[in-house]
Design an enzyme around this catalytic site. Structure first.
Site, PDB file in Angstrom:
ATOM      1  N   GLY A  13       0.990  10.336  -6.983  1.00  0.00           N
ATOM      2  CA  GLY A  13       1.543   9.114  -7.613  1.00  0.00           C
ATOM      3  C   GLY A  13       1.871   8.883  -8.857  1.00  0.00           C
ATOM      4  N   ILE A  14       1.502   7.492  -9.368  1.00  0.00           N
ATOM      5  CA  ILE A  14       1.823   7.379 -10.640  1.00  0.00           C
ATOM      6  C   ILE A  14       1.077   8.304 -11.704  1.00  0.00           C
ATOM      7  CG2 ILE A  14       1.610   5.523 -12.616  1.00  0.00           C
ATOM      8  CD1 ILE A  14       2.228   3.461 -10.609  1.00  0.00           C
ATOM      9  N   ILE A  85      -7.322   2.068  -5.650  1.00  0.00           N
ATOM     10  CA  ILE A  85      -7.427   1.966  -4.141  1.00  0.00           C
ATOM     11  C   ILE A  85      -6.821   0.917  -3.685  1.00  0.00           C
ATOM     12  CG2 ILE A  85      -8.775   4.087  -3.641  1.00  0.00           C
ATOM     13  CD1 ILE A  85     -10.964   1.777  -2.947  1.00  0.00           C
ATOM     14  N   MET A 142      -1.023 -12.033  -1.672  1.00  0.00           N
ATOM     15  CA  MET A 142      -1.650 -12.443  -0.530  1.00  0.00           C
ATOM     16  C   MET A 142      -2.206 -11.068   0.177  1.00  0.00           C
ATOM     17  SD  MET A 142       1.766 -13.747   1.809  1.00  0.00           S
ATOM     18  CE  MET A 142       0.649 -14.248   3.291  1.00  0.00           C
ATOM     19  N   GLN A 144      -4.537  -9.486  -0.939  1.00  0.00           N
ATOM     20  CA  GLN A 144      -5.149  -8.523  -1.924  1.00  0.00           C
ATOM     21  C   GLN A 144      -6.144  -9.198  -2.679  1.00  0.00           C
ATOM     22  OE1 GLN A 144      -1.807  -6.395  -4.055  1.00  0.00           O
ATOM     23  NE2 GLN A 144      -2.643  -4.561  -2.881  1.00  0.00           N
ATOM     24  N   TYR A 147      -8.030  -6.770  -4.734  1.00  0.00           N
ATOM     25  CA  TYR A 147      -7.344  -5.688  -5.544  1.00  0.00           C
ATOM     26  C   TYR A 147      -6.824  -6.492  -6.946  1.00  0.00           C
ATOM     27  CZ  TYR A 147      -3.293  -2.552  -6.923  1.00  0.00           C
ATOM     28  OH  TYR A 147      -2.702  -1.494  -7.544  1.00  0.00           O
TER      29      TYR A 147
HETATM   30  N1  CAA Z   1       4.905 -12.531   0.827  1.00  0.00           N
HETATM   31  C1  CAA Z   1       5.274 -13.406   1.427  1.00  0.00           C
HETATM   32  N2  CAA Z   1       4.937 -13.401   2.765  1.00  0.00           N
HETATM   33  C2  CAA Z   1       3.865 -12.350   3.364  1.00  0.00           C
HETATM   34  C3  CAA Z   1       3.951 -11.401   2.374  1.00  0.00           C
HETATM   35  C4  CAA Z   1       4.149 -11.485   0.990  1.00  0.00           C
HETATM   36  N3  CAA Z   1       4.021 -10.434   0.347  1.00  0.00           N
HETATM   37  N4  CAA Z   1       3.177 -10.468   3.006  1.00  0.00           N
HETATM   38  C5  CAA Z   1       2.974 -10.795   4.175  1.00  0.00           C
HETATM   39  N5  CAA Z   1       3.607 -11.956   4.479  1.00  0.00           N
HETATM   40  C6  CAA Z   1       3.856 -12.899   5.367  1.00  0.00           C
HETATM   41  C7  CAA Z   1       4.480 -11.986   6.619  1.00  0.00           C
HETATM   42  O1  CAA Z   1       5.803 -11.919   6.601  1.00  0.00           O
HETATM   43  C8  CAA Z   1       3.875 -12.812   8.076  1.00  0.00           C
HETATM   44  O2  CAA Z   1       4.895 -14.003   8.118  1.00  0.00           O
HETATM   45  P1  CAA Z   1       5.283 -14.343   9.422  1.00  0.00           P
HETATM   46  O3  CAA Z   1       3.924 -14.577  10.535  1.00  0.00           O
HETATM   47  O4  CAA Z   1       5.966 -15.777   9.341  1.00  0.00           O
HETATM   48  O5  CAA Z   1       5.820 -13.293   9.968  1.00  0.00           O
HETATM   49  C9  CAA Z   1       2.369 -13.275   7.235  1.00  0.00           C
HETATM   50  O6  CAA Z   1       2.465 -13.297   6.066  1.00  0.00           O
HETATM   51  C10 CAA Z   1       1.473 -12.631   7.952  1.00  0.00           C
HETATM   52  O7  CAA Z   1       1.491 -11.138   7.705  1.00  0.00           O
HETATM   53  P2  CAA Z   1       1.288 -10.082   8.797  1.00  0.00           P
HETATM   54  O8  CAA Z   1       1.638 -10.398  10.089  1.00  0.00           O
HETATM   55  O9  CAA Z   1       1.673  -8.782   7.941  1.00  0.00           O
HETATM   56  O10 CAA Z   1      -0.120 -10.274   8.784  1.00  0.00           O
HETATM   57  P3  CAA Z   1      -1.476  -9.186   8.918  1.00  0.00           P
HETATM   58  O11 CAA Z   1      -2.793  -9.861   8.905  1.00  0.00           O
HETATM   59  O12 CAA Z   1      -1.112  -8.069   9.613  1.00  0.00           O
HETATM   60  O13 CAA Z   1      -1.210  -8.246   7.379  1.00  0.00           O
HETATM   61  C11 CAA Z   1      -0.989  -8.268   4.992  1.00  0.00           C
HETATM   62  C12 CAA Z   1      -1.474  -9.010   6.220  1.00  0.00           C
HETATM   63  C13 CAA Z   1      -2.507  -7.143   4.929  1.00  0.00           C
HETATM   64  C14 CAA Z   1      -1.193  -9.081   3.704  1.00  0.00           C
HETATM   65  C15 CAA Z   1      -0.047  -7.402   5.133  1.00  0.00           C
HETATM   66  O14 CAA Z   1       1.272  -8.283   5.456  1.00  0.00           O
HETATM   67  C16 CAA Z   1       0.471  -6.555   4.058  1.00  0.00           C
HETATM   68  O15 CAA Z   1      -0.017  -5.435   3.760  1.00  0.00           O
HETATM   69  N6  CAA Z   1       1.092  -7.079   2.999  1.00  0.00           N
HETATM   70  C17 CAA Z   1       1.371  -6.444   1.873  1.00  0.00           C
HETATM   71  C18 CAA Z   1       0.450  -6.601   0.562  1.00  0.00           C
HETATM   72  C19 CAA Z   1       0.848  -5.925  -0.616  1.00  0.00           C
HETATM   73  O16 CAA Z   1       1.928  -6.261  -1.142  1.00  0.00           O
HETATM   74  N7  CAA Z   1       0.410  -5.190  -1.027  1.00  0.00           N
HETATM   75  C20 CAA Z   1       0.555  -4.407  -2.120  1.00  0.00           C
HETATM   76  C21 CAA Z   1       0.211  -2.827  -1.895  1.00  0.00           C
HETATM   77  S1  CAA Z   1       0.934  -1.841  -3.190  1.00  0.00           S
HETATM   78  C22 CAA Z   1       0.008  -2.010  -4.489  1.00  0.00           C
HETATM   79  O17 CAA Z   1      -1.023  -2.657  -4.372  1.00  0.00           O
HETATM   80  C23 CAA Z   1       0.358  -1.497  -5.836  1.00  0.00           C
HETATM   81  C24 CAA Z   1       0.744  -2.545  -6.854  1.00  0.00           C
HETATM   82  O18 CAA Z   1      -0.327  -2.757  -7.746  1.00  0.00           O
HETATM   83  C25 CAA Z   1       1.733  -3.488  -6.747  1.00  0.00           C
END
Ligand code: CAA
Length: 241
Positions: A13-14, A85, A142, A144, A147
């Protein structure tokens, strides 16, 4: 003399991009990794950069790993705390383990890695510490809470250590990458990435690991000597601070 640089999480990765960029800039680089032996061996074979396995969330392992690197390459001049992580889940479903693993790996690792090298850097009157935080430490995200808390904690740590270290020729800075096209981001559900995240990035795409690596090379160089305690935001305009 070539400077010695250590990059945690430096084989994928990075981190891999950072290790390669520092090596191309003339540093003697050591890449730490936590668990994926296959990826580490592939990285080593492709780049010639030596790899060292230990868990950055464990203080004694960091101290021992750094001792080994110093014996093989020389005193550490540049430390890039990149290892991190995710254990993403909504807070109301988060377990104590998901909280603790992320805090220990992403935040306590900064203590674990900086503490064994800081005295040497102070004695030699030179050091460059670069902490890889995240846009999600700046704005919250959301799913996180663990994190985002760790990544925001990194920014406070960076500023405090920068103040303590400034008179010793050591700079301590943070970079906040946005969403970069790595395995970590590919693990985000595809519909969430496409519906909720990419539309928030004004440049309209994920970043490249090399775009972060170039920021690190600058902050690790002599050219950045008047920059300390700063946060360099590299997120395609997703969050402007
Ligand atoms: N912004 C707005 N809405 C969001 C969202 C976001 N970032 N993430 C999820 N939602 C919404 C979904 O669209 C969903 O809405 P609907 O019910 O209207 O469809 C609702 O929130 C619930 O989401 P899920 O159905 O996905 O719920 P879940 O419990 O299965 O999962 C979650 C929740 C774990 C937050 C999952 O949505 C997820 O993994 N989201 C991404 C989180 C993220 O951005 N992580 C970053 C990883 S990369 C990283 O960390 C590197 C870095 O430094 C940038």
């Amino acid at each position: 003399m070539a400077r010695v640089a250590v990059v945690t999480g430096g084989t994928r990765g990075i981190g891999a991009a950072i290790a390669k960029a520092l090596s191309a800039a003339g540093c003697k680089v050591a890449a730490n990794y936590g668990g994926n032996d296959e990826a580490a061996q592939k990285f080593k074979a492709a780049t010639g950069i030596p790899v060292f396995k230990w868990d950055v969330s464990a203080y004694e392992a960091c101290a021992a790993g750094l001792k080994k690197i110093e014996a093989e390459l020389g005193p550490v001049d540049i430390l890039v705390n990149n290892a991190g992580i995710t254990r993403d889940t909504m807070f109301h479903r988060m377990t104590p383990e998901q909280w603790t693993q992320v805090i220990n790996t992403n935040l306590s690792s900064l203590f674990n890695m900086c503490r064994p090298v800081i005295e040497g850097m102070r004695q030699r009157k030179f050091g460059r510490i670069v902490n890889i935080s995240s846009v999600n430490g700046q704005k919250g995200q959301m799913g996180q809470s663990n994190y985002s808390a760790a990544k925001a904690g990194e920014l406070g740590f960076t500023k405090a250590l920068a103040q303590e270290s400034a008179k010793s020729g050591i700079t301590v800075n943070a970079i906040c990458p946005g969403y970069i096209g790595t395995e970590m981001v590919q693990a985000v559900p595809k519909d969430v990435l496409e519906k909720n995240i990419i539309p928030q990035i004004p440049v309209g795409r994920l970043g490249e690991p090399e775009e972060i690596a170039r920021c690190v090379v600058f902050l690790a160089s002599d050219d950045s000597s008047f920059i300390t305690g700063s946060t360099l935001t590299a997120n395609g305009g997703q969050y402007m601070i």
